[in-house]
Design an enzyme around this catalytic site. Structure first.
Site, short mmCIF file in Angstrom:
data_model
loop_
_atom_site.label_atom_id
_atom_site.label_comp_id
_atom_site.label_asym_id
_atom_site.label_seq_id
_atom_site.Cartn_x
_atom_site.Cartn_y
_atom_site.Cartn_z
N VAL A 148 0.84 -1.21 0.00
CA VAL A 148 0.00 0.00 0.00
C VAL A 148 0.87 1.26 0.00
O VAL A 148 0.58 2.23 -0.70
CB VAL A 148 -0.94 0.01 1.22
CG1 VAL A 148 -1.61 1.37 1.40
CG2 VAL A 148 -2.00 -1.08 1.07
N LEU A 149 1.95 1.25 0.77
CA LEU A 149 2.83 2.41 0.86
C LEU A 149 3.87 2.42 -0.26
O LEU A 149 4.18 3.48 -0.81
CB LEU A 149 3.51 2.45 2.22
CG LEU A 149 2.58 2.56 3.43
CD1 LEU A 149 3.39 2.66 4.72
CD2 LEU A 149 1.65 3.76 3.30
N MET A 266 -8.53 16.13 16.75
CA MET A 266 -7.61 17.13 17.32
C MET A 266 -7.74 18.48 16.62
O MET A 266 -7.27 19.50 17.15
CB MET A 266 -6.16 16.65 17.22
CG MET A 266 -5.65 16.44 15.82
SD MET A 266 -3.98 15.69 15.85
CE MET A 266 -3.73 15.39 14.09
N HIS A 283 4.63 16.32 11.97
CA HIS A 283 5.25 16.09 10.65
C HIS A 283 4.24 15.59 9.61
O HIS A 283 4.56 15.53 8.43
CB HIS A 283 6.46 15.16 10.77
CG HIS A 283 6.11 13.70 10.92
ND1 HIS A 283 7.01 12.70 10.62
CD2 HIS A 283 4.98 13.06 11.32
CE1 HIS A 283 6.46 11.52 10.84
NE2 HIS A 283 5.23 11.72 11.26
#
Length: 380
Positions: A148-149, A266, A283
């Site tokens: 997937v990555l 958040m 990040h």
């Protein structure tokens, strides 16, 4: 007068080294791919189980296994009925010698002419996690080398030529976290990868950093399934700890003594506490959204409260150290996976903090290449 051949000979060693460097870089992907395969096949676990940890610490003789012995081991991932053992052992040896050549395994030549392998101390961190194993980063390896990555890196030039969307979004038509919420298998893989890195990092961080002293409560924003909270509470049992993350993440969080799991966003609001802890969160986002997160953190803490940020810092000048290479590699991963996320310099992080309303920033310490920084609501 020197001949052309003698002049060429003077430059040949440098030319050879350049050629080898280029070829090594071109084929470097084979190293993590092979190491990930060894983890998945159970090879690292087999080699680790053969060792006496105490003996290894005292640099005593270690046990070595050949590829044939590993393939025949009962804990080796079962072979297909159509796979010849000798063929599997030959292929496995080719992976093992590559990984050994890069310093992650030791190797010897046996009297029969084959190779045999053993683990170093560093290899212990690649053993699959268990109740008795040391902090394992094996699931993190599995995560970052999941298809997937990896598919996001097929055309990284698109990240330069078109900065409007990330390669991940271009590939999957959605952002990283939305994808994880809709793919339970990948979500579990991501959570376990983050757990392994947190487990690996926090033990060292809590030995070095003492900024939790004096606090009565803490909220881990983007805390995954709660490992960081559980590690902090093990050292500071007096704390009230809240693990805060998205609903699909919290849904799979196990119960930890003293940890309250709360789901939410958040970007909307954060539960109140003396301090906010954030590891590898900023990040993921561009400056604007980082400021939005930090403003919500500011609203969640008292006047004497603080935010504890754990993130990679990029040096102002390009450096060739291992620490800098890790920072640059993670930065390119953010380029591939996120819409604006990046690893930042001290000045960039300082500017974001001050723009969010914080009055003081302190860079406390470094651990495993990551920097612990504290953001204070009060100037003193």
């Amino acid at each position: 007068m020197e001949s052309k051949n003698s002049i060429a000979a003077k430059y040949q060693p440098a030319a050879e080294e350049e050629a080898l460097t280029l070829l090594k870089l071109a084929t470097l992907f084979t190293v993590p791919a092979s190491l990930t395969a060894l983890i998945r096949l159970g090879v690292i676990d087999i080699l680790a189980a053969a060792q006496d940890t105490a003996a290894m610490e005292m640099c005593r003789t270690r046990r070595f296994h050949s590829a044939s012995q590993i393939v025949s081991h009962p804990k080796f991932t079962p072979l297909s009925p159509f796979t010849a053992v000798d063929s599997a052992a030959s292929a496995l040896d080719r992976l093992l010698r590559l990984v050994a050549a890069h310093g992650l395994l030791d190797s010897i030549s046996t009297t029969t002419g084959c190779h045999a392998y053993s683990i170093y101390r560093i290899s212990n961190h690649l053993v699959q996690p268990s109740e008795t194993s040391t902090a394992s980063i094996a699931p993190f390896f599995t995560l970052v080398h999941d298809p997937v990555l990896l598919r996001c890196f097929d055309h990284m030039e698109q990240a330069v030529m078109s900065t409007e969307v990330s390669p991940f979004y271009r590939k999957y038509k959605t952002d990283f976290f939305s994808y994880a919420s809709k793919d339970p298998q990948f979500n579990n893989l991501f959570n376990m990868g983050m757990v392994s890195h947190s487990d690996f990092l926090m033990s060292a961080l809590l030995r070095i950093y003492h900024g939790f002293d004096g606090l009565t409560s803490i909220v881990d924003v983007g805390g995954g399934i709660g490992v960081c909270c559980s590690k902090i509470l093990a050292r500071y049992p007096q704390l009230k700890a809240i693990n805060f993350d998205l609903q699909h993440v919290i849904a799979s969080a196990p119960r930890y003594d003293g940890v309250e799991h709360i789901s939410g966003d958040m970007f909307v609001a954060i539960p109140k506490a003396d301090a906010v802890f954030m590891k590898w969160i900023l990040h993921d986002w561009d400056d604007e959204r980082c400021i939005q997160i930090l403003k919500n953190c500011l609203a969640a803490i008292p006047e004497k409260g603080k935010i504890i940020v754990v993130d990679i810092i990029v040096e102002d000048e390009v450096e060739r150290t291992s620490e800098s290479c890790v920072a640059y590699q993670l930065d390119v991963m953010m380029l591939a996976y996120t819409g604006g996320g990046r690893e930042r310099t001290k000045q960039e992080l300082n500017d974001i903090a001050l723009s969010s309303g914080f009055r003081r920033v302190r860079f406390a310490c470094k651990v495993h290449g990551m920097t612990v920084m504290e953001l204070f609501k009060s100037p003193v």
